[in-house]
Design a protein around this motif. Structure first.
Motif, mmCIF file in Angstrom:
data_model
loop_
_atom_site.group_PDB
_atom_site.id
_atom_site.type_symbol
_atom_site.label_atom_id
_atom_site.label_comp_id
_atom_site.label_asym_id
_atom_site.label_seq_id
_atom_site.Cartn_x
_atom_site.Cartn_y
_atom_site.Cartn_z
ATOM 1 N N UNK A 84 0.836 -1.208 0.000
ATOM 2 C CA UNK A 84 0.000 0.000 0.000
ATOM 3 C C UNK A 84 0.866 1.252 0.000
ATOM 4 N N UNK A 85 1.948 1.240 0.767
ATOM 5 C CA UNK A 85 2.837 2.403 0.820
ATOM 6 C C UNK A 85 3.580 2.593 -0.501
ATOM 7 N N UNK A 86 3.923 1.504 -1.150
ATOM 8 C CA UNK A 86 4.671 1.574 -2.406
ATOM 9 C C UNK A 86 3.788 1.993 -3.572
ATOM 10 N N UNK A 87 2.593 1.425 -3.643
ATOM 11 C CA UNK A 87 1.753 1.617 -4.823
ATOM 12 C C UNK A 87 0.634 2.636 -4.649
ATOM 13 N N UNK A 88 0.293 2.973 -3.428
ATOM 14 C CA UNK A 88 -0.763 3.951 -3.188
ATOM 15 C C UNK A 88 -0.211 5.367 -3.265
ATOM 16 N N UNK A 89 -1.094 6.341 -3.174
ATOM 17 C CA UNK A 89 -0.643 7.725 -3.275
ATOM 18 C C UNK A 89 -0.923 8.558 -2.035
#
Length: 167
Positions: A84-89
């Motif tokens: 989530x931290x890598x791919x979310x904004x």
């Protein structure tokens, strides 16, 4: 009149406060048993993944999960939060719910997701790409929902508590 002061019998019992132990005799018939639930939302940043792991460890300890189940759940939380931290904004959210026999872990990110990381031919498999495999290995069910608003992953793990839970 306070909702907890004496009330005429025709109005029925006073409403239960959310902290009332509904498993006590006499109160059990007033409200259905609710599954314990905890929710956390943080900015979608890799540096905050450990905060989700720490929060999950604390909550699952309070819920008396066995050491092995707690460690598996915290590993799942860490893997999903890292994604989530890598791919979310914008934000990432964690929701834990303890149902009889199962722990539900939901991790979501809001906003338009970034393009997923694509590992090249020389990419190190120890660095990327193992997270969902670990989640699938530790869970008896995993659901992935992805749309224009972000991604939501629901993982179900077997769970028992060290205390006998009243039904």
């Amino acid at each position: 009149m306070s909702p907890y002061s004496a009330r005429p019998a025709s109005l029925g019992p006073p409403p239960l406060a959310p902290w009332v132990d509904i498993t006590r005799p006499g109160l059990k018939t007033l409200a259905p048993r609710r599954s314990p639930k905890a929710q956390f939302t943080l900015p979608a940043q890799k540096a905050l993944v450990g905060c989700f792991r720490d929060a999950a460890t604390h909550v699952l300890t309070l819920w008396n999960l066995s050491d092995d189940e707690r460690e598996a759940a915290v590993l799942v939380v860490g893997e999903l939060a890292a994604n989530a931290a890598t791919h979310g904004r914008t934000e990432m959210s964690l929701c834990l719910t303890l149902d009889p026999g199962a722990l539900c872990i939901v991790v979501s990110d809001q906003g338009e997701p970034t393009e997923p990381h694509v590992r090249g031919a020389d990419g190190d498999p120890d660095e990327h790409g193992r997270g969902l495999g670990i989640v699938h290995a530790l869970s008896f069910r995993v659901d992935l929902h992805h749309d224009d608003h972000g991604t939501l992953v629901v993982a179900w793990l077997a769970a028992t508590t060290n205390q006998t839970r009243a039904d």
